[in-house]
Motif scaffolding. Structure first.
Motif, PDB file in Angstrom:
ATOM      1  N   PRO A 681       0.832  -1.208   0.000  1.00 63.80           N
ATOM      2  CA  PRO A 681       0.000   0.000   0.000  1.00 63.80           C
ATOM      3  C   PRO A 681       0.865   1.255   0.000  1.00 63.80           C
ATOM      4  O   PRO A 681       1.897   1.313   0.645  1.00 63.80           O
ATOM      5  CB  PRO A 681      -0.794  -0.121   1.309  1.00 63.80           C
ATOM      6  CG  PRO A 681      -0.033  -1.075   2.152  1.00 63.80           C
ATOM      7  CD  PRO A 681       0.702  -1.994   1.237  1.00 63.80           C
ATOM      8  N   VAL A 682       0.423   2.240  -0.765  1.00 63.07           N
ATOM      9  CA  VAL A 682       1.169   3.496  -0.889  1.00 63.07           C
ATOM     10  C   VAL A 682       0.457   4.573  -0.103  1.00 63.07           C
ATOM     11  O   VAL A 682      -0.733   4.818  -0.313  1.00 63.07           O
ATOM     12  CB  VAL A 682       1.273   3.895  -2.370  1.00 63.07           C
ATOM     13  CG1 VAL A 682       1.840   5.287  -2.502  1.00 63.07           C
ATOM     14  CG2 VAL A 682       2.115   2.876  -3.121  1.00 63.07           C
ATOM     15  N   THR A 683       1.161   5.182   0.833  1.00 64.32           N
ATOM     16  CA  THR A 683       0.527   6.238   1.628  1.00 64.32           C
ATOM     17  C   THR A 683       0.679   7.568   0.913  1.00 64.32           C
ATOM     18  O   THR A 683       1.492   7.716   0.024  1.00 64.32           O
ATOM     19  CB  THR A 683       1.190   6.371   3.006  1.00 64.32           C
ATOM     20  OG1 THR A 683       2.544   6.747   2.777  1.00 64.32           O
ATOM     21  CG2 THR A 683       1.110   5.079   3.771  1.00 64.32           C
ATOM     22  N   ASP A 684      -0.076   8.518   1.336  1.00 68.52           N
ATOM     23  CA  ASP A 684      -0.030   9.829   0.704  1.00 68.52           C
ATOM     24  C   ASP A 684       0.927  10.778   1.407  1.00 68.52           C
ATOM     25  O   ASP A 684       1.062  11.930   1.026  1.00 68.52           O
ATOM     26  CB  ASP A 684      -1.440  10.436   0.679  1.00 68.52           C
ATOM     27  CG  ASP A 684      -1.839  10.751  -0.747  1.00 68.52           C
ATOM     28  OD1 ASP A 684      -0.931  10.653  -1.616  1.00 68.52           O
ATOM     29  OD2 ASP A 684      -3.015  11.079  -0.976  1.00 68.52           O
ATOM     30  N   SER A 685       1.609  10.250   2.457  1.00 67.05           N
ATOM     31  CA  SER A 685       2.493  11.135   3.217  1.00 67.05           C
ATOM     32  C   SER A 685       3.669  11.557   2.341  1.00 67.05           C
ATOM     33  O   SER A 685       4.324  10.733   1.732  1.00 67.05           O
ATOM     34  CB  SER A 685       3.005  10.393   4.444  1.00 67.05           C
ATOM     35  OG  SER A 685       3.678   9.225   4.015  1.00 67.05           O
ATOM     36  N   PRO A 686       3.903  12.856   2.270  1.00 70.84           N
ATOM     37  CA  PRO A 686       4.975  13.323   1.403  1.00 70.84           C
ATOM     38  C   PRO A 686       6.341  12.941   1.960  1.00 70.84           C
ATOM     39  O   PRO A 686       6.509  12.799   3.169  1.00 70.84           O
ATOM     40  CB  PRO A 686       4.784  14.842   1.397  1.00 70.84           C
ATOM     41  CG  PRO A 686       4.019  15.155   2.628  1.00 70.84           C
ATOM     42  CD  PRO A 686       3.221  13.938   2.984  1.00 70.84           C
ATOM     43  N   ASP A 687       7.301  12.754   1.044  1.00 65.90           N
ATOM     44  CA  ASP A 687       8.684  12.465   1.447  1.00 65.90           C
ATOM     45  C   ASP A 687       9.545  13.556   0.820  1.00 65.90           C
ATOM     46  O   ASP A 687      10.095  13.402  -0.260  1.00 65.90           O
ATOM     47  CB  ASP A 687       9.087  11.068   0.946  1.00 65.90           C
ATOM     48  CG  ASP A 687      10.431  10.639   1.502  1.00 65.90           C
ATOM     49  OD1 ASP A 687      11.224  11.526   1.884  1.00 65.90           O
ATOM     50  OD2 ASP A 687      10.682   9.418   1.530  1.00 65.90           O
ATOM     51  N   HIS A 688       9.583  14.669   1.554  1.00 64.82           N
ATOM     52  CA  HIS A 688      10.231  15.859   1.022  1.00 64.82           C
ATOM     53  C   HIS A 688      11.714  15.636   0.725  1.00 64.82           C
ATOM     54  O   HIS A 688      12.232  16.042  -0.314  1.00 64.82           O
ATOM     55  CB  HIS A 688      10.056  16.996   2.035  1.00 64.82           C
ATOM     56  CG  HIS A 688      10.496  18.316   1.498  1.00 64.82           C
ATOM     57  ND1 HIS A 688       9.890  18.913   0.415  1.00 64.82           N
ATOM     58  CD2 HIS A 688      11.494  19.142   1.890  1.00 64.82           C
ATOM     59  CE1 HIS A 688      10.497  20.062   0.161  1.00 64.82           C
ATOM     60  NE2 HIS A 688      11.469  20.228   1.049  1.00 64.82           N
ATOM     61  N   PRO A 729       7.241   3.431   1.647  1.00 68.67           N
ATOM     62  CA  PRO A 729       6.303   3.590   0.534  1.00 68.67           C
ATOM     63  C   PRO A 729       5.559   4.921   0.642  1.00 68.67           C
ATOM     64  O   PRO A 729       5.144   5.304   1.726  1.00 68.67           O
ATOM     65  CB  PRO A 729       5.333   2.421   0.693  1.00 68.67           C
ATOM     66  CG  PRO A 729       6.038   1.442   1.563  1.00 68.67           C
ATOM     67  CD  PRO A 729       6.987   2.218   2.417  1.00 68.67           C
ATOM     68  N   SER A 730       5.457   5.615  -0.473  1.00 69.63           N
ATOM     69  CA  SER A 730       4.728   6.890  -0.501  1.00 69.63           C
ATOM     70  C   SER A 730       4.548   7.259  -1.962  1.00 69.63           C
ATOM     71  O   SER A 730       5.175   6.667  -2.841  1.00 69.63           O
ATOM     72  CB  SER A 730       5.520   7.990   0.200  1.00 69.63           C
ATOM     73  OG  SER A 730       6.637   8.351  -0.600  1.00 69.63           O
ATOM     74  N   THR A 731       3.699   8.227  -2.217  1.00 74.28           N
ATOM     75  CA  THR A 731       3.546   8.668  -3.605  1.00 74.28           C
ATOM     76  C   THR A 731       4.829   9.319  -4.091  1.00 74.28           C
ATOM     77  O   THR A 731       5.207   9.193  -5.246  1.00 74.28           O
ATOM     78  CB  THR A 731       2.364   9.649  -3.750  1.00 74.28           C
ATOM     79  OG1 THR A 731       2.441  10.584  -2.684  1.00 74.28           O
ATOM     80  CG2 THR A 731       1.039   8.912  -3.722  1.00 74.28           C
ATOM     81  N   ASP A 732       5.531  10.011  -3.202  1.00 70.19           N
ATOM     82  CA  ASP A 732       6.806  10.604  -3.593  1.00 70.19           C
ATOM     83  C   ASP A 732       7.802   9.517  -4.010  1.00 70.19           C
ATOM     84  O   ASP A 732       8.589   9.691  -4.932  1.00 70.19           O
ATOM     85  CB  ASP A 732       7.410  11.426  -2.446  1.00 70.19           C
ATOM     86  CG  ASP A 732       6.840  12.845  -2.418  1.00 70.19           C
ATOM     87  OD1 ASP A 732       6.378  13.308  -3.484  1.00 70.19           O
ATOM     88  OD2 ASP A 732       6.861  13.478  -1.345  1.00 70.19           O
ATOM     89  N   ARG A 733       7.751   8.406  -3.305  1.00 65.92           N
ATOM     90  CA  ARG A 733       8.667   7.316  -3.637  1.00 65.92           C
ATOM     91  C   ARG A 733       8.327   6.746  -5.008  1.00 65.92           C
ATOM     92  O   ARG A 733       9.218   6.472  -5.817  1.00 65.92           O
ATOM     93  CB  ARG A 733       8.592   6.230  -2.575  1.00 65.92           C
ATOM     94  CG  ARG A 733       9.606   5.110  -2.771  1.00 65.92           C
ATOM     95  CD  ARG A 733       9.541   4.120  -1.608  1.00 65.92           C
ATOM     96  NE  ARG A 733      10.568   3.109  -1.660  1.00 65.92           N
ATOM     97  CZ  ARG A 733      10.444   1.939  -2.307  1.00 65.92           C
ATOM     98  NH1 ARG A 733       9.316   1.662  -2.949  1.00 65.92           N
ATOM     99  NH2 ARG A 733      11.420   1.060  -2.307  1.00 65.92           N
ATOM    100  N   GLU A 734       7.040   6.576  -5.282  1.00 65.68           N
ATOM    101  CA  GLU A 734       6.627   6.068  -6.602  1.00 65.68           C
ATOM    102  C   GLU A 734       7.081   7.024  -7.700  1.00 65.68           C
ATOM    103  O   GLU A 734       7.583   6.602  -8.748  1.00 65.68           O
ATOM    104  CB  GLU A 734       5.104   5.872  -6.659  1.00 65.68           C
ATOM    105  CG  GLU A 734       4.608   4.702  -5.806  1.00 65.68           C
ATOM    106  CD  GLU A 734       5.298   3.387  -6.172  1.00 65.68           C
ATOM    107  OE1 GLU A 734       5.224   2.991  -7.365  1.00 65.68           O
ATOM    108  OE2 GLU A 734       5.926   2.771  -5.276  1.00 65.68           O
ATOM    109  N   ALA A 735       6.919   8.315  -7.439  1.00 67.41           N
ATOM    110  CA  ALA A 735       7.356   9.304  -8.436  1.00 67.41           C
ATOM    111  C   ALA A 735       8.871   9.249  -8.618  1.00 67.41           C
ATOM    112  O   ALA A 735       9.386   9.391  -9.738  1.00 67.41           O
ATOM    113  CB  ALA A 735       6.934  10.704  -7.999  1.00 67.41           C
TER     114      ALA A 735
END
Ligand code: ANZ
Ligand code: ZN
Length: 842
Positions: A681-688, A729-735
């Motif tokens: 699962p991918v969380t929405d927490s940003p990884d600045h 895992p995060s959306t930033d990581r996927e990007a």
């Protein structure tokens, strides 16, 4: 989790790129054009690691330029004429054409296997009449413009095989097949007037600021502009009685050091100087000496290494500044006929060759330049003094600097009418005639009545005859029963074709223009070619630093002069890559072993111990080559490409190693695991932090690739990969993963395509654009603060940019290292420089 299957992915994506003509360059594209070129290969039969490294570098740049919005021309072809094909014909009875085209097919398959982003629709082979016919037309243009001429010139003649030999067929002065001592023979041959362009070619070097300095210097030395004085020594006929050829004549010499004229103690002429030949006609000893000189070779390189020898002609000449001062005239083996005037004044104290010569023949050695108070006219050393200084023992020149003295002597010589300041070039006209079959036929017809007649352009190409034999030595064109017999285009009478072919360096002097534009009916379309040229980035081996690059520069300028194209310099950027090297191995008997004949320090076949030698350039003679093909089959194209880029700076040598390629393979697999969706699962927490790192890497990798610093780009990509692996895992990581794929795509394009598709992206990654960089994310928002006690660095702190002074002071005082240093004492004063440092005065 699945492993990346390079075998299937490589084939799949190569087929897709082919089908879609992904890398075809569009002449009509409105995008900015970028021409990336690697030196085209000679089709020897197999590609080697050097090719793989060279073409991988060019490929990364070409793919990167595509991603950054350029229309890229990245072509490939074959430098297909030359001796090896004729040697194969002689050794194996195969036709040079058949041999060459077989090799091309094999090597093309190997290159395709590496997935290079090449526009194969522009492929060309220089041995194709569709190429060399246009070369003949260009040759005729140069002929019409007076840039081609014929003159007698020496060739290597094998007296047993009765044939002309190429330089590479002469081994230690003997014919490679007959082992007969090779003679020099004069033949009428074709020359291109490159010397007409000497000035331009020299001046042009200063515009080539994207060339390595060392290459520019090599070209400069090769062109060899030198300035000095050409002047005459008058033969003193009254005191030259011992010579049968004495009369009141002048012997012209050229000197770059006219300042040393009072240190002259002899004059020497070349063995083929008219004076030497005249004397030889009446003096058997002189004739014998001249023969001896010729046997020793007469090229600059040969002369350099020989013992200095002379023959006293008995002639005496008068010193220009003192008519009572007589100097002997020698024939000497260190003087070249085709440089300057073919004669020199010998100044032993200040020229090493002259010194060796003077010591041998007991001539005066007189010091005329001194860098200190040592003005003793007797020069005792064995090493000539060539440095700066003041003139001594030199009459009116005494006390002057070398530069001023040069000027003074030139002025006097010109005023007195006995000499002229002059510029002399080392560069010689380019002899392009080869007495061989496998080359471009020179489009000329010789007619008894009309002389030299160019083949009319509508009769081009002059095609090589197919039915030739190599069973006897010599030029098959010359002994072909019918090919050379033609009607004179001018009078219609019986005439014969020129049977010389062009030097293969002519083929490679304009192929980059033909790549840019290849109409059928002319060598190239000027407007189209000019859109692409100059080549933006040319990449190749430093072994071509002089001849190929100089010839191509000349040819381009010559085409400009005849109005074919308006380009002065063909290659705006040049990069010379290092070699691929490998350890060398020998068995106890000293025989070289190939890497696969060795395991764990022993000869695989016999178990004998192996001597491990130096790491050297891969070469057949030392058997330390590694064939790229089985490696590509085993590890896939991407791992091979990655390894070629990773371990060494591109201009340095790259030692091939099994461990290195395995490491590359593991990295490809790591990328694959990272890019393969794992369903977590991918969380929405940003990884600045990660996002920032991605942007910085994107910017840095782009500038590394532009600067061809591939190993640096690779190192950054390793770091980014590790950072993504560690991130939660995060959306930033996927990007970040998506961006990583774009960044590695120029280097490992097959994996990048496969993962790109798998992750649900549209289109090819080869067509994707380079990720954009948010400049805000490149700015540091954290700074490192130096913490000093009494001016001595004790610690560093990381703080937010612009942090307040008292916050920094408090943080500094809380540092354990500071507290230890203070040993409980109260600081007297604290100085804070925001964003930089805190200094505590105790
Ligand atoms: C006298 C002299 C004194 C020289 C001295 C040098 C040093 P570059 O610089 O390469 O142009 N030279 C001239 N013609 C030659 C020939 N045909 N074969 C061999 N040597 C030749 O070299 C020019 C110098 O090379 C000339 O300057 C001449 O020697 C020699 F202290 O003249 B010099
Ligand atoms: Zn004629």
């Amino acid at each position: 989790m699945s492993r990346f299957n390079a075998l299937t992915a490589d084939a799949k994506w190569q087929a897709v790129w082919d089908e879609r003509a992904t890398f075809a360059a569009d002449d009509a594209s409105p995008k900015p054009k970028s021409y990336v070129l690697e030196m085209f290969p000679y089709p020897s039969g197999k590609i080697h690691m050097g090719h793989v490294r060279n073409y991988t570098m060019g490929d990364v740049l070409a793919r990167f330029r595509r991603m950054t919005g350029h229309e890229v021309l990245h072509p490939m072809g074959w430098d297909a004429f030359g001796m090896p094909a004729e040697n194969a014909a002689m050794e194996k009875g195969v036709h040079p054409g058949a041999w060459t085209y077989q090799n091309i097919a094999a090597m093309k398959a190997q290159l395709k296997r590496l997935g290079f982003a090449l526009d194969w629709s522009r492929e060309l082979a220089t041995c194709d009449p569709g190429y060399y016919g246009h070369e003949q037309a260009l040759f005729l243009d140069l002929l019409a413009a007076g840039l081609v001429y014929r003159k007698e010139s020496a060739v290597n003649w094998d007296p047993v095989d009765m044939t002309v030999l190429a330089n590479e067929q002469v081994i230690d002065g003997r014919g490679w097949r007959s082992a007969a001592v090779v003679e020099k023979r004069k033949l009428s041959q074709w020359f291109l007037k490159i010397t007409d362009f000497a000035d331009e070619l020299l001046d042009g070097l200063s515009t080539l600021d994207q060339w390595p300095d060392k290459v520019r210097l090599m070209q400069e030395n090769w062109i060899g502009k030198s300035e000095g004085l050409t002047f005459g020594f008058t033969v003193a006929d009254d005191v030259s009685a011992t010579s049968p050829i004495a009369d009141e004549r002048r012997i012209a010499v050229y000197s770059t050091r006219p300042d040393t004229i009072f240190g002259a103690s002899f004059v020497a002429v070349a063995a083929d100087h008219p004076i030497a030949l005249e004397l030889a006609a009446v003096n058997a000893d002189a004739a014998g000496f001249i023969e001896q000189c010729k046997a020793g070779g007469t090229t600059a390189a040969e002369l350099e290494t020989q013992e200095k020898l002379g023959f006293d002609t008995g002639l005496k000449v008068r010193h220009p500044f003192d008519s009572g001062w007589m100097l002997p005239v020698f024939i000497a083996n260190f003087v070249l006929m085709d440089y300057g005037t073919g004669a020199v004044m010998g100044v032993p104290a200040h020229d090493q060759r002259d010194l060796d010569f003077a010591r041998k023949y007991g001539l005066e050695v007189r010091r005329v330049v001194a860098d200190d108070d040592a003005a003793d006219p007797v020069f005792a050393g064995e090493e000539a003094y060539t440095g700066p200084g003041r003139l001594v023992n030199s009459a009116f020149l005494d006390g002057l600097s070398v530069t001023d003295a040069k000027r003074a002597v030139i002025e006097r010589a010109e005023a007195g009418g006995w000499g002229q300041g002059s510029t002399v070039w080392r560069l010689r006209d380019w002899g392009v005639s080869r007495q061989r079959y496998w080359g471009t036929p020179i489009p000329i017809i010789h007619c008894e009545a009309c002389g030299v007649v160019p083949v009319p352009k509508e009769q081009l190409p002059v095609v090589l005859p197919e039915d030739v034999s190599f069973d006897v030595p010599g030029n098959p064109l010359d002994r072909h029963p019918s090919w050379k017999h033609v009607a004179c285009p001018s009078c219609g009478g019986a005439a014969r074709r020129e049977t010389d072919t062009l030097d293969t360096f002519v083929n490679s002097s304009w192929y980059f223009i033909r790549f840019a534009s290849q109409p059928e009916d002319q060598p190239f379309d000027r407007a189209v070619a000019e859109q692409w040229l100059p080549v933006g980035q040319y990449i190749g081996g430093v072994e071509h630093a002089i001849l190929h690059l100089l010839y191509a520069r000349f040819w381009t300028r010559a085409l400009r002069r005849v109005g074919r194209i308006d380009v002065a310099e063909p290659f705006a950027g040049l990069f010379t890559q290092g070699m691929v090297t490998h350890e060398t191995y020998q068995d106890p008997a000293g025989a070289w072993l190939s890497p696969d004949e060795v395991a764990d320090g022993r000869v695989v076949a016999t178990g004998e111990p192996v001597t491990v030698g130096r790491v050297e350039k891969m070469s057949k003679s030392k058997k330390n080559t590694v064939d790229p093909s089985p490696i590509v089959d085993r590890y896939g194209a991407d791992a091979v490409r990655w390894f070629m880029l990773s371990d060494s700076p591109p201009e340095r040598d790259l030692p091939w190693s099994e461990a290195g390629i395995e490491g590359a393979w593991r990295f490809v697999q790591r990328l694959w695991r990272l890019a393969t969706p794992d369903g977590a699962p991918v969380t929405d927490s940003p990884d600045h932090d990660l996002a920032k790192r991605v942007h910085r890497t994107t910017a840095a990798v782009a500038s590394d690739i532009e600067a061809l610093q591939f190993n640096k780009a690779v190192a950054r990509l390793y770091e980014l990969t590790s950072a993504i692996e560690k991130a939660a895992p995060s959306t930033d990581r996927e990007a970040a993963i998506t961006t990583l794929l774009q960044l590695v795509a120029p280097m490992v394009p097959h994996l990048a395509e496969e993962a790109w598709a798998l992750r649900g992206n549209d289109g090819l990654i080869a067509d994707a654009t380079w990720p954009t960089v948010d400049p805000a994310l490149l700015v540091d928002d954290e700074v490192t603060i130096a913490v000093q006690v009494n001016g001595k660095l004790r610690d560093t702190l990381t703080a937010a940019k612009g942090a307040a002074k008292d916050a920094l002071e408090a943080a500094a005082l809380a540092s354990p290292a500071v507290q230890r240093t203070l040993e409980g004492k109260e600081p007297k004063k604290v100085v804070v420089v925001p964003d930089r440092l805190v200094n505590i005065v105790a």
